[in-house]
Design an enzyme around this catalytic site. Structure first.
Site, PDB file in Angstrom:
ATOM      1  N   SER A   1      13.943  33.818 104.209  1.00 14.18           N
ATOM      2  CA  SER A   1      14.629  33.036 105.243  1.00 14.18           C
ATOM      3  C   SER A   1      15.481  31.924 104.628  1.00 14.18           C
ATOM      4  O   SER A   1      16.461  31.485 105.235  1.00 14.18           O
ATOM      5  CB  SER A   1      13.638  32.472 106.267  1.00 14.18           C
ATOM      6  OG  SER A   1      12.742  31.579 105.654  1.00 14.18           O
TER       7      SER A   1
ATOM      8  N   LYS B   1       5.946  24.591 106.932  1.00 10.81           N
ATOM      9  CA  LYS B   1       4.936  24.621 107.993  1.00 10.81           C
ATOM     10  C   LYS B   1       3.785  23.651 107.746  1.00 10.81           C
ATOM     11  O   LYS B   1       3.006  23.377 108.661  1.00 10.81           O
ATOM     12  CB  LYS B   1       4.429  26.045 108.179  1.00 10.81           C
ATOM     13  CG  LYS B   1       5.487  26.991 108.728  1.00 10.81           C
ATOM     14  CD  LYS B   1       5.788  26.724 110.194  1.00 10.81           C
ATOM     15  CE  LYS B   1       6.795  27.701 110.750  1.00 10.81           C
ATOM     16  NZ  LYS B   1       6.954  27.598 112.200  1.00 10.81           N
TER      17      LYS B   1
HETATM   18  C1  PLP Z   1       9.456  31.490 105.921  1.00 10.74           C
HETATM   19  C2  PLP Z   1       9.794  31.070 107.306  1.00 10.74           C
HETATM   20  N1  PLP Z   1      11.072  30.881 107.619  1.00 10.74           N
HETATM   21  C3  PLP Z   1      11.441  30.523 108.865  1.00 10.74           C
HETATM   22  C4  PLP Z   1      10.509  30.346 109.868  1.00 10.74           C
HETATM   23  C5  PLP Z   1      10.978  29.972 111.251  1.00 10.74           C
HETATM   24  O1  PLP Z   1      10.683  28.633 111.560  1.00 10.74           O
HETATM   25  P1  PLP Z   1      10.374  28.184 113.052  1.00 10.74           P
HETATM   26  O2  PLP Z   1       9.080  28.844 113.458  1.00 10.74           O
HETATM   27  O3  PLP Z   1      10.241  26.711 113.003  1.00 10.74           O
HETATM   28  O4  PLP Z   1      11.494  28.646 113.904  1.00 10.74           O
HETATM   29  C6  PLP Z   1       9.159  30.526 109.578  1.00 10.74           C
HETATM   30  C7  PLP Z   1       8.135  30.388 110.615  1.00 10.74           C
HETATM   31  O5  PLP Z   1       7.005  30.796 110.454  1.00 10.74           O
HETATM   32  C8  PLP Z   1       8.785  30.884 108.264  1.00 10.74           C
HETATM   33  O6  PLP Z   1       7.497  31.076 107.933  1.00 10.74           O
END
Ligand code: PLP
Length: 323
Positions: free
Chosen positions: A284, A50
């Site tokens: 994630s 991010k």
């Molecule tokens: C740790 C993590 N994984 C995945 C995502 C998902 O990414 P995106 O918002 O680009 O779909 C986020 C989004 O905040 C995240 O913080």
């Protein structure tokens, strides 16, 4: 001659955002046919992907005159965008207010505060569980973010809406992966929160080669994008899976299919990443790699799959991901 990741002295830490390594997960794929190439986004200065969108959103707003010198910046966050914005705002001299659900892990709020942000924690809905942020919990944070933006005449760095959020990945993340893999990517799969990463990367991959398959990854029990009913809104995979069917940055024309990952699978693979690959990443990341392993085992044997490792395992030290 040794190759350095940065061969000059940077003007500020903002120069260290992006350009992350791509690592082949050869140990995790020992028993399957095919390759997983993982983009180590946890090595960004704020320990997540991010940072990229934070920089892009602020610099595009500056260029368009939407963000004035010294103006306050506001955004809702599960912690990672807030950390990125804290870093960018600290360096560029903007006050930053982060709104976060109390359901997200405490490390995130502490890190943003350390970086000079004002952090406002919003209570979860009655009956919600800490560590499990639902779409309903997020709606409460959105309401507060709108109110504070108005009250403070602030710039809203809206990661769900601003095209600059996706552009960070379109212009940088996916082109970096293509360069680092010599253009040899067959499949990309990604766990979706705002959809900004998927939207930007999928657009760039399809532009490079329309045959690259792009899969959306969702939590089992909250896979609304694939049209399934919500049976488990309180899943453990933080950062996404908010049960939102409309995501303006997620262009459905790029979606070739949907994959579901359980909490247990995501956690198990995150632990394997740490123990077998020496990669200390979050829930994630485990979900993305678990989804890639599903593909290599089911019909996509022998393919090369690109995934992101969105954030660091350090962000979950207070959870039972690490026992
Ligand atoms: C740790 C993590 N994984 C995945 C995502 C998902 O990414 P995106 O918002 O680009 O779909 C986020 C989004 O905040 C995240 O913080």
């Amino acid at each position: 001659m040794e190759t350095l990741r940065y061969d000059t002295c940077l003007d500020s830490v903002l120069g260290a955002i992006g350009n992350t390594p791509l690592v082949e997960l050869s140990r995790l794929t020992r028993d399957v046919e095919g390759r997983i190439l993982a983009k180590a986004e946890y090595l960004n200065p704020g320990f997540s992907k991010k940072d990229r969108i934070a920089l892009q959103m602020i610099e595009e707003a500056e260029a368009e005159g939407k963000l004035k010198p010294g103006q306050t910046v506001v955004e809702l966050t599960s912690g990672n965008t807030g950390t990125g914005l804290s870093i960018v705002c600290a360096v560029k001299g903007y006050p930053f207010v982060a709104l976060m659900s109390r359901g997200n892990s405490t490390e995130r709020a502490r890190m943003m505060k350390a970086l000079g942000a004002e952090v406002i924690l919003i209570d979860q809905l009655p009956g919600s569980t800490p560590g499990q942020v639902s779409g309903g919990d997020l709606a409460l944070v959105e309401e507060a973010a709108r109110r504070i933006t108005k009250e403070r005449n602030a710039f809203r760095a809206d990661q769900f809406q601003l095209p600059s959020s996706s552009r960070a990945h379109y212009l940088h993340t996916a082109p970096e992966i293509l360069k680092q893999s010599n253009g040899k990517v067959d499949i990309y799969c990604d766990y979706v929160g705002t959809g900004s990463t998927f939207g930007g990367c999928a657009a760039a991959f399809k532009e490079h080669d329309p045959n690259i398959l792009c899969y959306v990854v969702e939590p089992s029990g909250a896979a609304v994008l694939s049209g399934k009913p919500v049976t488990n809104p309180n899943h453990r995979i933080q950062g996404g899976g908010y049960s939102m069917t409309e995501l303006s940055l997620l262009d459905k024309k790029y979606i070739d299919g949907y994959l579901q990952v359980t909490d247990e699978e995501a956690m198990n693979v995150a632990r394997r990443l740490a123990k077998e690959e020496g990669i200390f990443a979050g829930f994630s990341s485990g979900a993305n790699v678990a989804a890639a392993l599903q593909l290599l085992k089911n019909g996509h044997q022998g393919k090369t799959i690109a995934v992101l490792l969105p954030d660091s395992g350090l962000k979950y030290l207070s959870t039972d991901l690490w026992e």
